[in-house]
Design an enzyme around this catalytic site. Structure first.
Site, short mmCIF file in Angstrom:
data_model
loop_
_atom_site.label_atom_id
_atom_site.label_comp_id
_atom_site.label_asym_id
_atom_site.label_seq_id
_atom_site.Cartn_x
_atom_site.Cartn_y
_atom_site.Cartn_z
N ASP A 32 0.67 -1.15 0.00
CA ASP A 32 -0.11 -0.22 0.03
C ASP A 32 0.77 1.10 -0.12
OD1 ASP A 32 -3.20 0.41 0.93
OD2 ASP A 32 -1.99 2.21 0.93
N ARG A 37 -0.82 2.68 6.93
CA ARG A 37 -1.74 1.54 7.33
C ARG A 37 -0.76 0.34 7.38
NH1 ARG A 37 -7.19 1.53 3.69
NH2 ARG A 37 -8.33 1.34 5.23
N THR A 130 -14.40 -3.74 -6.79
CA THR A 130 -15.52 -3.55 -7.66
C THR A 130 -15.26 -2.40 -8.55
OG1 THR A 130 -16.73 -3.99 -5.55
CG2 THR A 130 -18.03 -3.27 -7.76
N GLU A 165 -18.67 -6.94 5.78
CA GLU A 165 -17.90 -6.16 6.94
C GLU A 165 -18.66 -6.99 8.38
OE1 GLU A 165 -16.80 -2.16 7.00
OE2 GLU A 165 -16.51 -2.49 4.66
N CYS A 276 -20.21 0.09 -0.26
CA CYS A 276 -20.32 -0.37 -1.75
C CYS A 276 -21.79 0.03 -2.11
CB CYS A 276 -20.34 -2.03 -1.48
SG CYS A 276 -18.68 -2.47 -1.49
N LYS A 339 -23.08 -0.45 10.43
CA LYS A 339 -23.70 -1.56 10.85
C LYS A 339 -22.88 -2.17 12.29
CE LYS A 339 -21.67 -5.36 8.03
NZ LYS A 339 -21.94 -6.46 7.29
N ARG A 346 -18.11 4.49 6.54
CA ARG A 346 -18.12 4.73 5.06
C ARG A 346 -19.81 4.75 4.77
NH1 ARG A 346 -13.68 1.25 2.29
NH2 ARG A 346 -14.60 -0.13 3.31
#
Ligand code: UDX
Ligand code: ADP
Length: 479
Positions: A32, A37, A130, A165, A276, A339, A346
């Site tokens: 990355d 990260r 995606t 997730e 997504c 959730k 996001r």
């Protein structure tokens, strides 16, 4: 064999950890450009990984240092790789043609140019993030035209990730299916067989589906669009339930027992979130418009519009219930993640709900078990669609004085006029609502945007309760 994954995010990190865990003889390196990260993935035991995912730490610990590595030396590892997964951001465009809908492939194209520039051996390049249908075609052109060595061959595969997730490790361990799309040429099929052999280490053959490239790309967008459509559908019914006295949970259960419909993804909510669903549907809409399918585009656009309507409807219910004014009132926000069991924010519905409440003058005190204070302030100050554009993170507005973030649900509720539940964290079900009631302003309101609380018990305590898609509390009825 050496596998390299470009992008150590929510998809790249867990997916590669699982491949390394299940395939000890394959070297897996996740690279990355974000050094922080990579450092976080390399943290010593006991420190938190950059993403919270139940069971992930065990998998990473078992493979890291053995055949799983995290590095920022992208060029070196990509040059050495046989299979290169690309799992970089694919944000929604914020400006120019297709702004607000089309996918911005800047990061993908950057990764492809880098792969081409460092490659001295042939490689299989796998689309993991995606992407719009036909991206492989564009990427192939970039790869071929930018590689100096004419002997280097690139084969492109599409291998979309379906993990959700919070359940990523379970989804990766026992996937419903692994989908691999490849070209229908001899070399395309050879590449497909190589990638298939990786998954065959732990996934039964009948669960590995092979298709052509475009079908695989479109399947991912369609799966997300269909899942989101179910939620928007049940959310429209939640509004109708409130108007008619029906109960959306009873309706969802009744229809879910029909084996053709099935019980999953029928929970009415304050709205779907996550990186997504909205992005992929907008992308689908853009593609449909591009090929002249206006009615098809309008159909899918309505799934996003209903999601926005549901968030707005929730805000309006709160304002109306609190005597049409929330100006200066303290409202506790329990849950900010999109959730439960994730710290990911996001496109969380909490962003639009909180913005809606502060626009009307409310003072919010927010608590989420996994989301940091800095993240919440950043999310509430970031313009729509900007979150997935790392280069624009410098353009932050100052923190809003209307927002306080605390580390305890009881503290959040103290002195509040109302409580909103925006994420279905299990710990909220176990709160002592008698104690909370005693510490609140009266009348004390609860707005359950996830239908997780015991509403009858709350009413017994004295709360005025609004629950999504449930018969309205007499106090909340007009007239
Ligand atoms: C989704 C897809 O499920 C996954 O296959 C894909 O790879 C990525 O996108 P994810 O975004 O992680 O996964 O979460 P998901 O469990 O699908 O939930 C998305 C949103 O829908 C959440 O905000 C969730 O709260 C909401 N939701 C889900 C509902 O409101 N009601 C439901 O019944 C189910
Ligand atoms: P996802 O949820 O799809 O995994 P994330 O945003 O979590 O998306 O992760 C994408 C990662 O890709 C980020 O950590 C970002 O730094 C990284 N990335 C983007 N472009 C490149 C690139 N050209 N080279 C290496 N890493 C990149």
């Amino acid at each position: 064999m050496k596998i390299v994954c470009i992008g150590a995010g929510y998809v790249g990190g867990p997916t590669m950890a699982m491949i390394a865990y299940k395939c000890p003889e394959i070297q897996v390196v996740v690279v990355d450009i974000n050094q922080a990260r990579i450092d976080a993935w390399n943290q010593l035991d006991g420190c938190e990984l950059p993403i919270y995912e139940p069971g992930l730490e065990e998998v990473v610990q078992a493979a890291r240092g053995r055949n799983l590595f995290f590095s920022s030396d992208t060029h070196k590892h990509v040059a050495e790789g046989d299979i290169i997964f690309v799992s970089v951001n694919t944000p929604t465009k914020t400006r120019g043609v297709g702004a607000g809908k089309a996918a911005d492939l800047t990061y993908w194209e950057g990764a492809a140019r880098m792969i081409a520039s460092v490659s001295t051996t042939s490689k299989i390049v796998v689309e993991k993030s995606t992407v719009p249908v036909k991206t492989a075609e564009a990427i192939e052109k970039v790869l071929r035209r930018n590689c100096a060595d004419p002997n280097v061959q690139f084969e492109i595969l599409s291998n979309p990730e379906f993990l959700a997730e919070g359940t990523a490790i379970e989804d990766l361990t026992v996937p419903d299916r692994v989908l691999i799309g490849g070209k229908e040429t001899e070399s395309g099929q050879r590449a497909l067989a190589v990638l298939k052999s990786v998954y065959q280490h732990w996934v039964p053959d009948e669960r590995i589906l092979c298709t052509n490239l475009w079908s695989a790309e479109l399947s991912k967008l369609t799966a997300n669009a269909m899942l989101a459509q179910r939620i928007s559908s049940v959310n429209t019914i939640s509004a109708l339930c409130e108007a008619t006295g029906a109960d959306v949970q009873q309706v969802a259960h009744s229809i879910g027992t029909d084996s053709r419909i099935g019980p999953k993804f029928l929970n009415a909510s304050v709205g779907f979130g996550g990186s997504c669903f909205q992005k992929d549907i907008l992308n689908l809409v853009y593609i449909c418009e591009g090929v002249g399918l206006k009615q098809v585009a309008d159909y899918w656009q309505s799934v996003v519009s209903i999601n926005d309507y549901q968030k707005q409807r929730f805000v309006e219910r709160i304002i109306e219930a609190m005597f049409n004014t929330i100006s200066g009132k303290k409202i506790a926000v329990l849950g900010f993640a999109f959730k439960k069991d994730t710290g990911d924010t996001r496109e969380t519905p909490a962003i639009d709900v909180c913005k809606g409440l502060t626009q009307d003058g409310a003072k919010l005190v927010i608590y989420d078990p996994k989301v940091t204070e800095a993240q919440i302030h950043q999310d509430l100050a970031t313009p729509k669609f900007e979150w997935d554009h790392p280069q624009s993170s410098g353009t932050k507005s100052p923190r809003s004085s209307a927002i306080t973030v605390v580390e305890d649900a009881y503290e959040a509720c103290e002195g509040a006029h109302g409580i909103t539940i925006l994420t279905e964290w299990d710990e909220f079900k176990k709160l002592d609502f008698e104690k909370i009631y005693a510490s609140m302003m009266k009348p004390a309101f609860v707005f359950d945007g996830r239908n997780i609380l015991d509403h009858a018990k709350l009413r017994e305590i004295g709360y005025i309760v609004y629950a999504l898609g449930k018969p309205l509390d007499p106090f909340l009825k007009r007239g």
